[in-house]
Design a protein around this motif. Structure first.
Motif, mmCIF file in Angstrom:
data_model
loop_
_atom_site.group_PDB
_atom_site.id
_atom_site.type_symbol
_atom_site.label_atom_id
_atom_site.label_comp_id
_atom_site.label_asym_id
_atom_site.label_seq_id
_atom_site.Cartn_x
_atom_site.Cartn_y
_atom_site.Cartn_z
ATOM 1 N N GLU A 251 43.722 51.124 34.280
ATOM 2 C CA GLU A 251 44.509 49.703 34.177
ATOM 3 C C GLU A 251 43.881 49.129 35.671
ATOM 4 O O GLU A 251 43.505 47.955 35.456
ATOM 5 N N ARG A 252 43.726 49.685 36.687
ATOM 6 C CA ARG A 252 43.321 49.147 38.059
ATOM 7 C C ARG A 252 41.980 48.835 38.127
ATOM 8 O O ARG A 252 41.539 48.054 38.627
ATOM 9 N N LEU A 253 41.086 49.797 37.328
ATOM 10 C CA LEU A 253 39.836 49.569 37.321
ATOM 11 C C LEU A 253 39.136 48.330 36.757
ATOM 12 O O LEU A 253 38.027 47.842 37.022
ATOM 13 N N ARG A 254 40.268 47.794 35.710
ATOM 14 C CA ARG A 254 39.893 46.591 35.042
ATOM 15 C C ARG A 254 39.684 45.275 36.117
ATOM 16 O O ARG A 254 39.089 44.567 35.819
ATOM 17 N N VAL A 255 40.309 45.876 37.287
ATOM 18 C CA VAL A 255 40.256 44.591 38.120
ATOM 19 C C VAL A 255 39.088 44.957 39.346
ATOM 20 O O VAL A 255 38.278 44.064 39.535
ATOM 21 N N SER A 256 39.125 46.285 39.775
ATOM 22 C CA SER A 256 38.482 46.502 40.917
ATOM 23 C C SER A 256 36.798 46.699 40.622
ATOM 24 O O SER A 256 36.107 46.166 41.526
ATOM 25 N N LEU A 257 36.827 47.114 39.343
ATOM 26 C CA LEU A 257 35.185 47.237 38.997
ATOM 27 C C LEU A 257 34.458 45.820 38.872
ATOM 28 O O LEU A 257 33.372 45.556 39.458
ATOM 29 N N PRO A 258 34.979 45.034 38.161
ATOM 30 C CA PRO A 258 34.551 43.673 38.046
ATOM 31 C C PRO A 258 34.545 42.922 39.523
ATOM 32 O O PRO A 258 33.409 42.168 39.779
ATOM 33 N N LEU A 259 35.384 43.024 40.291
ATOM 34 C CA LEU A 259 35.471 42.574 41.688
ATOM 35 C C LEU A 259 34.399 43.009 42.557
ATOM 36 O O LEU A 259 33.510 42.379 43.258
ATOM 37 N N ALA A 260 34.108 44.203 42.593
ATOM 38 C CA ALA A 260 32.924 44.978 43.187
ATOM 39 C C ALA A 260 31.695 44.613 42.707
ATOM 40 O O ALA A 260 30.719 44.165 43.325
ATOM 41 N N ALA A 261 31.657 44.312 41.272
ATOM 42 C CA ALA A 261 30.130 43.863 40.679
ATOM 43 C C ALA A 261 29.851 42.729 41.208
ATOM 44 O O ALA A 261 28.885 42.219 41.428
ATOM 45 N N LEU A 262 31.080 41.545 40.929
ATOM 46 C CA LEU A 262 30.756 40.254 41.494
ATOM 47 C C LEU A 262 30.374 39.970 42.707
ATOM 48 O O LEU A 262 29.555 39.303 43.182
ATOM 49 N N ALA A 263 31.104 40.840 43.794
ATOM 50 C CA ALA A 263 30.895 40.703 45.053
ATOM 51 C C ALA A 263 29.282 41.130 45.468
ATOM 52 O O ALA A 263 28.789 40.705 46.211
ATOM 53 N N MET A 264 29.053 42.210 44.725
ATOM 54 C CA MET A 264 27.559 42.922 44.886
ATOM 55 C C MET A 264 26.391 41.729 44.239
ATOM 56 O O MET A 264 25.446 41.648 45.064
ATOM 57 N N ALA A 265 26.829 41.449 43.236
ATOM 58 C CA ALA A 265 25.932 39.970 42.762
ATOM 59 C C ALA A 265 25.607 39.103 43.521
ATOM 60 O O ALA A 265 24.440 38.566 43.871
ATOM 61 N N ASN B 234 45.050 43.301 48.592
ATOM 62 C CA ASN B 234 46.404 42.752 49.325
ATOM 63 C C ASN B 234 46.419 41.628 49.665
ATOM 64 O O ASN B 234 47.528 41.008 49.433
ATOM 65 N N VAL B 235 45.594 41.023 50.388
ATOM 66 C CA VAL B 235 45.593 39.419 50.533
ATOM 67 C C VAL B 235 45.739 38.659 49.485
ATOM 68 O O VAL B 235 46.529 37.795 49.575
ATOM 69 N N PHE B 236 44.976 38.898 48.272
ATOM 70 C CA PHE B 236 45.086 38.305 47.196
ATOM 71 C C PHE B 236 45.934 38.719 46.115
ATOM 72 O O PHE B 236 46.007 38.081 44.947
ATOM 73 N N VAL B 237 46.829 39.636 46.472
ATOM 74 C CA VAL B 237 47.635 40.187 45.639
ATOM 75 C C VAL B 237 47.126 40.684 44.138
ATOM 76 O O VAL B 237 47.487 40.400 43.216
ATOM 77 N N LEU B 238 46.062 41.309 44.322
ATOM 78 C CA LEU B 238 45.237 41.687 42.907
ATOM 79 C C LEU B 238 45.840 43.027 42.831
ATOM 80 O O LEU B 238 45.642 43.979 43.639
ATOM 81 N N PRO B 239 45.970 43.475 41.496
ATOM 82 C CA PRO B 239 46.440 44.599 40.814
ATOM 83 C C PRO B 239 45.308 45.485 40.771
ATOM 84 O O PRO B 239 44.946 46.144 39.686
#
Length: 318
Positions: free
Chosen positions: A93-107, A263-268
């Motif tokens: 459930e949490r990877l649905r947020v963390s993986l796209p976040l890391a991929a977008l940041a890397m792009a 935690n700053v952006f309250v992302l799950p």
């Protein structure tokens, strides 16, 4: 090539085994008991002992490690102490947020860094080069969490273009959608990418300048290629090895280092899950998340090794 792949895969497996042993051993050394945290300070010793027995905490460490590792190999995970849910479900459930976040940041990192690095190298010693170096120095000095708060103040509070935090979900049933989800991750990804892009831009500039001094580049220029043509056709690929090395490390860092920004952006995401699990002393979740992050880091390095062979054919033949 097959020997190269086998060696890299064997290194991947051995590193993962060593990481699992290290993670389990470190968590075993932590003081306190998860049963005491769950039951509270007023719990009786009998109640604590009964809960430890139910959770399997009374068994020898080697037996618990064997059960944990064997369960993972069979696709089974333990149940979270705090959430009473299998850790695989929590992590997925949490990877649905963390993986796209890391991929977008890397792009973002790759686009900004390659553009800035190539621009600075092509204008070496001129105003454009000095401007890029100054900007990257500032980017390296700015902490991600501080930049995150500045972005919230500017784009969420002052301009009100995006929300200050939270995640609406990827589907309309969850109250969001693809566009809303990407919009919620835009500022966190930018906060993470700024520092990484500054570092990678300096590495790109240095690698490109080193290759541009080689004899084959001077020969290409002597044959009539413009500076831009020589840069794109010959220099960029030969400068890719150090850039790939740093980019791989940065992507691994983005996967594992999002705790503060989430935690700053309250992302799950995974970072917030680890933060909450540590606070609740839910070591079952901490153990599985840390091992997953270690596996992702090793997997990224494995992919980078394969990309080395694609970029430089000499490595395949060696």
């Amino acid at each position: 090539m097959s020997v190269f792949l086998l060696r890299r895969f064997a290194t991947f497996v051995l590193t993962l085994v060593a990481a699992s042993v290290l993670v389990f051993a470190v968590l075993e050394l932590l003081p306190g008991s998860a049963a005491e945290v769950v039951l509270g300070e007023t719990a009786t010793p009998e109640a604590v002992a009964a809960l430890e027995t139910r959770l399997g905490l009374d068994r020898p460490p080697l037996q618990r490690y064997a059960d944990w590792a064997g369960g993972l190999l069979q696709g089974r995970t333990a149940t979270s102490i705090a959430y009473d849910t299998p850790t695989a479900e929590l992590i997925a459930e949490r990877l649905r947020v963390s993986l796209p976040l890391a991929a977008l940041a890397m792009a973002m990192t790759l686009v900004l860094a390659l553009a800035a690095g190539l621009y600075a190298a092509s204008r070496h010693g001129r105003a454009g080069d000095l401007g890029v170096m100054l900007a990257t120095q500032i980017g390296i000095a700015v902490p991600s969490f501080w930049l995150a708060m500045l972005l919230i103040l500017l784009f969420a509070v002052q301009l009100q273009w995006v929300g200050a935090g939270g995640f609406p979900g990827w589907t309309e049933d969850e109250g969001g959608g693809l566009g809303a989800g990407l919009k919620a991750l835009l500022l966190p990804a930018l906060a993470l990418a700024a520092v990484q892009a500054a570092i990678l831009a300096r590495v790109t500039r240095s690698a490109v300048l080193d290759v541009m001094r080689e004899d084959f580049v001077r020969t290409a220029r002597a044959k009539g290629l413009s500076r831009r043509q020589a840069l794109l056709r010959h220099v960029l690929r030969n400068a890719a090895i150090p850039v790939l090395t740093v980019a791989g490390l940065q992507f691994a860092n983005l996967l594992t280092g999002t705790i503060v920004v989430e935690n700053v952006f309250v992302l799950p995401g995974l970072g917030r899950l680890v933060f909450q699990a540590v606070a609740n002393r839910d070591l079952v979740v901490v153990r599985d998340v840390v091992l997953l992050l270690a596996a992702l880091v090793v997997a990224v390095n494995f992919v980078v090794d394969l990309l080395y062979a694609v970029v430089d054919p000499r490595l395949r033949h060696a």
